[in-house]
Write an enzyme that holds these catalytic residues in place. Structure first.
Site, short mmCIF file in Angstrom:
data_model
loop_
_atom_site.label_atom_id
_atom_site.label_comp_id
_atom_site.label_asym_id
_atom_site.label_seq_id
_atom_site.Cartn_x
_atom_site.Cartn_y
_atom_site.Cartn_z
N ARG A 81 -6.13 12.66 -0.27
CA ARG A 81 -5.84 12.46 -1.69
C ARG A 81 -6.23 11.03 -2.02
NH1 ARG A 81 -4.73 17.24 -2.82
NH2 ARG A 81 -2.65 18.15 -2.95
N LYS A 128 4.80 10.34 4.08
CA LYS A 128 5.80 10.04 3.05
C LYS A 128 5.38 10.58 1.68
CE LYS A 128 7.25 5.81 3.45
NZ LYS A 128 7.56 4.36 3.39
N LYS A 134 -2.03 1.05 4.58
CA LYS A 134 -1.10 -0.07 4.75
C LYS A 134 -1.90 -1.32 5.07
CE LYS A 134 3.45 -0.63 4.88
NZ LYS A 134 4.43 0.25 4.24
N SER A 186 6.23 3.46 -7.54
CA SER A 186 4.87 2.92 -7.62
C SER A 186 3.94 3.93 -8.31
CB SER A 186 4.30 2.66 -6.21
OG SER A 186 4.71 1.41 -5.73
#
Ligand code: GLU
Length: 476
Positions: free
Chosen positions: A72, A100, A112, A369
């Protein structure tokens, strides 16, 4: 906060996450190689770049941005600034972001970033130059953009750094009207959204609320009553730990009996005043010297104090093979990413301790977010179009009721009926809905599958099923 990491596992952080994923993958019956495809980290960029310090000398900084899965887009995940961050940790955290986002139905891949730096040892000017230089290199290499890779705050970073990153991107792409969408966690006055700072702590609170709505799950932890009065240990009074502790104390009447920080722990069975402890930490740098409760110099040993709920909200690898057998909490809610090592988790599973895992429990941050990013792309604040209209319609309902029954609507109901939702209310409502639905999916996977015996495996099961379906449907 800076509780030093413990070298406490025979497997690395990223291997541990993969082993945890394997438990669920074994139940999914995927095509050969698909499990390996999902687990593999797609790419890692390592950067070494110089920055001019205040004294005129140069220093080279090392950092990484890992993209675990771009099934995605954009990929999403925070950037941490810490003296001890390393590549394996960044890869592990990126993979947790993939899982997550799938758990909470946030349509992102996982990423990350990490930079080896101790923000406490630099001036604001140096931090700005370091952050902007890191961002410039990441943007240049395609590792930051509104549609491709969107960082956010993590350990050691916050609104200030996100603002610098957004501005760096804007300067490099002055014609991109979506420039604010290149990073989340910005201040609300500069493209951010209300409720983002509290979001991870708020999400933990909502996760705990939902747990207490499920009698079968409450029974698993051996509780015979609700959240009020429960004894809670919180490790880390940083952004995540502070907010969850404050909300549980002020809104749910839970007792925060232990607060663990880098320089020790405070213990008071009557409950510690979270706000006062936070104030003390802000003024003195740690919990030592706080006027109430017992001070315990070996802070980590306080994880073992008898309690109802343990919220590790500091660093990874805090509950390990060395202390897991002494942990008494029947319910562990992971505020940090990876606070329980793989081996310790095996022990917790074997003895039936309920663990609400990081990839679900602390997903409030990335969820809000997502709301911020949508706000940035739509260029309009949530509630701007509808709020006054909702208030007007509420007033019409009141007028109609009063006209029909010939009585006045009581003031407290009138206020509720005529209150349109502002941005913060909508954010909290969206977050609550997200955390509830994700919990229900996990709990159902746990209760309907004989081979799933813990909530972490259930969460991975739910998540990996979604990620695998996406891979199958789009074609690898
Ligand atoms: N760093 C946070 C996390 O670990 C937030 C990520 C985000 O908002 O993209 O979930």
């Amino acid at each position: 906060m800076s509780i030093p990491p413990a070298a406490t596992s025979s497997v690395s952080f990223s291997q541990g996450v993969n082993l945890m994923a394997d438990r669920a993958l074994a139940l999914l019956n995927l095509a050969d190689g698909l499990a390996e495809t999902i687990k593999a980290c797609n790419s890692v960029l390592q950067l070494n770049f110089p920055v001019k310090m205040d004294d005129g000398n140069y220093r080279v900084f090392q950092g990484w941005r890992a993209v675990h899965s771009d099934h995605r887009l954009p990929v999403k995940g925070g950037i941490r600034f810490a003296p001890h961050v390393n590549q394996d940790e960044v890869i592990a955290l990126a993979s947790l972001m993939t899982y997550k986002c799938a758990i909470v139905n946030v349509p992102y891949g996982g990423s990350k970033g990490g930079l080896i730096v101790d923000p406490k040892t630099h001036s604001v000017g140096e931090m700005e130059r370091i952050t902007r230089a890191f961002a410039r290199h990441l943007i240049d290499k395609g590792y930051i953009s509104p549609g491709g890779n969107v960082p956010a705050p993590d350990m050691g970073t916050g609104q200030r750094e996100m603002s610098w990153i957004a501005d760096t991107y804007k300067k490099l792409h002055p014609h991109d009207i979506n420039y604010f969408g290149c990073v989340t966690g910005k201040p609300p006055t500069n493209g951010g959204i209300r409720g983002r700072v509290e979001a991870t702590g708020r999400g933990l609170q909502y996760a705990i609320h939902e747990f207490f709505r499920h009698p079968k799950d409450i029974a698993l932890a051996g509780f015979d009553s609700g959240l009020a009065g429960k004894r809670v240990i919180v490790q880390g009074l940083g952004n995540v730990g502070y907010h969850v502790a404050k909300f549980l104390q002020n809104e749910d009447d839970a007792r925060i009996t232990v607060i663990i920080e880098w320089d020790g722990a405070l213990h008071d069975e009557k409950g510690l005043d979270v706000e006062a402890v936070k104030q003390h930490i802000t003024e003195h740098g740690g919990v030592k010297g706080y006027g109430a409760g017992a001070y315990i110099a070996d802070g980590k040993s306080a994880l073992e104090i008898d309690c109802d709920i343990l919220v590790p909200a500091a660093l990874e690898a805090q509950i390990t093979i060395h202390n897991v057998d002494r942990i008494k909490a029947p319910l562990i809610v992971e505020g940090a990413n990876g606070p329980v090592t793989y081996e310790a988790d095996e022990r917790l599973r074997a003895r039936g301790t309920v663990v609400l895992p990081d990839a679900y429990a602390n997903a409030g941050g990335v969820t809000v977010s997502y709301f911020e990013w949508i706000k940035n792309l739509s260029h309009i604040r949530f509630g701007r179009m509808g709020r006054r209209f909702d208030e007007y319609r509420g007033q019409v309902v009141i007028d109609a009721l009063e006209e029909m029954v010939g009585k006045e609507v009581p003031a407290h109901l009138r206020d509720k009926l005529t209150q349109g939702a502002d941005e913060l209310r909508l954010v909290r409502s969206g977050l609550d809905d997200t955390m509830r639905l994700a919990y229900q999916e996990i709990s159902e996977a746990f209760h309907t599958n004989d081979q799933v015996n813990d909530f972490r495996t259930a969460a991975f099961f739910v998540s990996l099923k979604k990620v695998a379906t996406t891979y199958m449907e789009m074609g690898v």
